[in-house]
Write a protein that holds these residues in place. Sequence first.
Motif, PDB file in Angstrom:
ATOM      1  N   HIS A  18       0.736  -1.131   0.166  1.00  0.00           N
ATOM      2  CA  HIS A  18      -0.331   0.014   0.314  1.00  0.00           C
ATOM      3  C   HIS A  18       0.887   1.067  -0.025  1.00  0.00           C
ATOM      4  CE1 HIS A  18      -2.766   2.869   1.138  1.00  0.00           C
ATOM      5  NE2 HIS A  18      -2.529   3.007   2.104  1.00  0.00           N
ATOM      6  N   ASP A  19       0.560   2.337  -0.875  1.00  0.00           N
ATOM      7  CA  ASP A  19       1.395   3.328  -0.981  1.00  0.00           C
ATOM      8  C   ASP A  19       1.063   4.284   0.186  1.00  0.00           C
ATOM      9  OD1 ASP A  19       2.922   5.295  -1.953  1.00  0.00           O
ATOM     10  OD2 ASP A  19       1.539   6.096  -3.409  1.00  0.00           O
ATOM     11  N   PHE A  20       1.670   4.242   1.370  1.00  0.00           N
ATOM     12  CA  PHE A  20       1.431   5.011   2.355  1.00  0.00           C
ATOM     13  C   PHE A  20       2.288   6.388   2.300  1.00  0.00           C
ATOM     14  CE2 PHE A  20       3.287   6.350   6.593  1.00  0.00           C
ATOM     15  CZ  PHE A  20       2.350   6.733   7.068  1.00  0.00           C
ATOM     16  N   LYS A  21       1.551   7.360   2.504  1.00  0.00           N
ATOM     17  CA  LYS A  21       2.111   8.784   2.364  1.00  0.00           C
ATOM     18  C   LYS A  21       2.841   9.350   3.578  1.00  0.00           C
ATOM     19  CE  LYS A  21       0.553   9.486  -1.913  1.00  0.00           C
ATOM     20  NZ  LYS A  21      -0.042   8.214  -1.975  1.00  0.00           N
ATOM     21  N   GLN A  22       4.229   8.796   3.551  1.00  0.00           N
ATOM     22  CA  GLN A  22       5.049   9.183   5.051  1.00  0.00           C
ATOM     23  C   GLN A  22       5.070  10.751   5.019  1.00  0.00           C
ATOM     24  OE1 GLN A  22       6.766   7.195   7.458  1.00  0.00           O
ATOM     25  NE2 GLN A  22       7.213   9.178   8.250  1.00  0.00           N
ATOM     26  N   ASN A  23       5.055  11.266   3.922  1.00  0.00           N
ATOM     27  CA  ASN A  23       5.282  12.935   3.881  1.00  0.00           C
ATOM     28  C   ASN A  23       4.229  13.671   4.662  1.00  0.00           C
ATOM     29  OD1 ASN A  23       3.726  12.052   1.662  1.00  0.00           O
ATOM     30  ND2 ASN A  23       4.271  14.190   0.784  1.00  0.00           N
ATOM     31  N   LEU A  24       3.040  12.746   4.517  1.00  0.00           N
ATOM     32  CA  LEU A  24       1.758  13.605   5.177  1.00  0.00           C
ATOM     33  C   LEU A  24       1.947  13.369   6.534  1.00  0.00           C
ATOM     34  CD1 LEU A  24      -1.223  12.838   2.694  1.00  0.00           C
ATOM     35  CD2 LEU A  24       0.211  14.821   2.537  1.00  0.00           C
ATOM     36  N   TYR A  25       2.523  12.107   6.960  1.00  0.00           N
ATOM     37  CA  TYR A  25       2.499  11.781   8.384  1.00  0.00           C
ATOM     38  C   TYR A  25       3.334  12.722   8.945  1.00  0.00           C
ATOM     39  CZ  TYR A  25       2.953   9.097  12.754  1.00  0.00           C
ATOM     40  OH  TYR A  25       2.836   8.961  14.017  1.00  0.00           O
ATOM     41  N   THR A  26       4.375  13.002   8.544  1.00  0.00           N
ATOM     42  CA  THR A  26       5.623  13.829   9.129  1.00  0.00           C
ATOM     43  C   THR A  26       5.206  15.219   8.931  1.00  0.00           C
ATOM     44  OG1 THR A  26       7.330  12.454   8.015  1.00  0.00           O
ATOM     45  CG2 THR A  26       7.800  14.609   8.631  1.00  0.00           C
ATOM     46  N   LEU A  27       4.481  15.655   8.101  1.00  0.00           N
ATOM     47  CA  LEU A  27       3.762  17.213   8.285  1.00  0.00           C
ATOM     48  C   LEU A  27       2.635  17.169   9.328  1.00  0.00           C
ATOM     49  CD1 LEU A  27       3.408  19.733   6.692  1.00  0.00           C
ATOM     50  CD2 LEU A  27       1.694  18.956   5.200  1.00  0.00           C
ATOM     51  N   SER A  28       1.770  16.262   9.313  1.00  0.00           N
ATOM     52  CA  SER A  28       1.006  16.174  10.459  1.00  0.00           C
ATOM     53  C   SER A  28       1.528  16.535  11.849  1.00  0.00           C
ATOM     54  CB  SER A  28      -0.019  15.071  10.363  1.00  0.00           C
ATOM     55  OG  SER A  28       0.872  14.058  11.093  1.00  0.00           O
ATOM     56  N   LYS A  29       2.789  15.906  12.006  1.00  0.00           N
ATOM     57  CA  LYS A  29       3.416  16.144  13.385  1.00  0.00           C
ATOM     58  C   LYS A  29       4.148  17.290  13.576  1.00  0.00           C
ATOM     59  CE  LYS A  29       4.884  12.522  15.305  1.00  0.00           C
ATOM     60  NZ  LYS A  29       4.634  11.787  16.468  1.00  0.00           N
ATOM     61  N   GLU A  30       4.817  17.741  12.323  1.00  0.00           N
ATOM     62  CA  GLU A  30       5.287  19.061  12.322  1.00  0.00           C
ATOM     63  C   GLU A  30       4.209  20.192  12.633  1.00  0.00           C
ATOM     64  OE1 GLU A  30       8.748  18.253   9.238  1.00  0.00           O
ATOM     65  OE2 GLU A  30       6.941  19.366   8.550  1.00  0.00           O
ATOM     66  N   LEU A  31       2.899  19.902  12.108  1.00  0.00           N
ATOM     67  CA  LEU A  31       1.801  21.007  12.280  1.00  0.00           C
ATOM     68  C   LEU A  31       1.172  20.980  13.631  1.00  0.00           C
ATOM     69  CD1 LEU A  31       0.638  21.421   8.668  1.00  0.00           C
ATOM     70  CD2 LEU A  31       2.337  22.621   9.628  1.00  0.00           C
ATOM     71  N   SER A  32       1.490  19.989  14.327  1.00  0.00           N
ATOM     72  CA  SER A  32       0.619  19.683  15.410  1.00  0.00           C
ATOM     73  C   SER A  32       1.183  19.941  16.712  1.00  0.00           C
ATOM     74  CB  SER A  32      -0.097  18.315  15.556  1.00  0.00           C
ATOM     75  OG  SER A  32       0.972  17.549  15.557  1.00  0.00           O
ATOM     76  N   ILE A  33       2.335  20.802  16.578  1.00  0.00           N
ATOM     77  CA  ILE A  33       3.230  21.177  17.932  1.00  0.00           C
ATOM     78  C   ILE A  33       2.221  22.061  18.674  1.00  0.00           C
ATOM     79  CG2 ILE A  33       5.541  21.195  16.695  1.00  0.00           C
ATOM     80  CD1 ILE A  33       5.490  23.944  16.430  1.00  0.00           C
TER      81      ILE A  33
END
Length: 319
Positions: free
Chosen positions: A304-319
């Motif tokens: 499955h093509d998991f979007k790692q970049n979206l997960y990383t972005l969500s972590k960065e924006l939820s500080i």
Amino acid sequence: MRKLAVLTSGGDAPGMNAAIRAVVRKAIFHGLETYGIYQGFSGLISGNIKKLEVGAVGDIIHRGGTILQSARCEEFKTKEGQLQGLEQLKSKGIDGLIVIGGDGSYKGAQGLSQLGFPCIGVPGTIDNDIPGTQYTIGFDTALNTVLDAIDKIRDTATSHERTFIIEVMGRHAGDIALWSGLAGGAETILIPEIPGDLKEIAQRLEKGMERGKKHSIIVVAEGVTSGTEIALRLEEETGLEIRVSVLGHMQRGGSPTAFDRVLASRLGARAVELLMDGKGGRAVGIHKDEIIDEDLFSALEKAHDFKQNLYTLSKELSI
């Protein structure tokens, strides 16, 4: 190719009706007879097959669910069940089959293909977990349904200064949780692809409170664990009062979005074209806005093509 049939299998997804409509009308436009198989592979085995005219698919493009209905069928996983289904197709003079559904539906289509019958797989599942396509039919609609719920729950979370856990669908793929969590501004997203650390989550909640944050939203995919279980463990860690909302099957229903209607129409039409070209054992999909097709047997072998970049972005924006 003179006659083709279409069925929907597995969990329903908004946009399936749009795909059925595209298959039927594309085929009739080119002079083919079309048949609908009701209740999935179970209906195929029992011979619940009816001819579909143009009017049979009128006024369905905007409807959720599937007019052909769907059902799980353990019997079709066996060679005997597949042979029964094949005999039903032959008895009606049907030359090709289009299967709309998820990975279990694709496996059924693979079984018939191995018996020499031309089948085309069309990805219809809200989980967006079919390899070989960027998007599956129903994902965009389910995503927007979840996002609407997150927005409403955030209103009450703000009013009562509470932490809410929102449990969404996704047993093996976390796309619904990831995309809706990012779009909804969730502070934490828990998905099957990346193990979550509850102690870290607890620390983030506490740090947020220290800087004056009054509420938080945590989105969890059902494949991780239940929202209730996470709430109990976080309450033990933090002492916070946490509420849980399980969205459940509301995510499967509703009128499909414009994106899902167009996607379903394009994929359904392409499936008919492949059968008309004498091609079977293929799966259709979309990549960079182009409709593509690939070998049905290799489609499910890919990860499955998991979007790692979206997960990383969500972590960065939820500080």
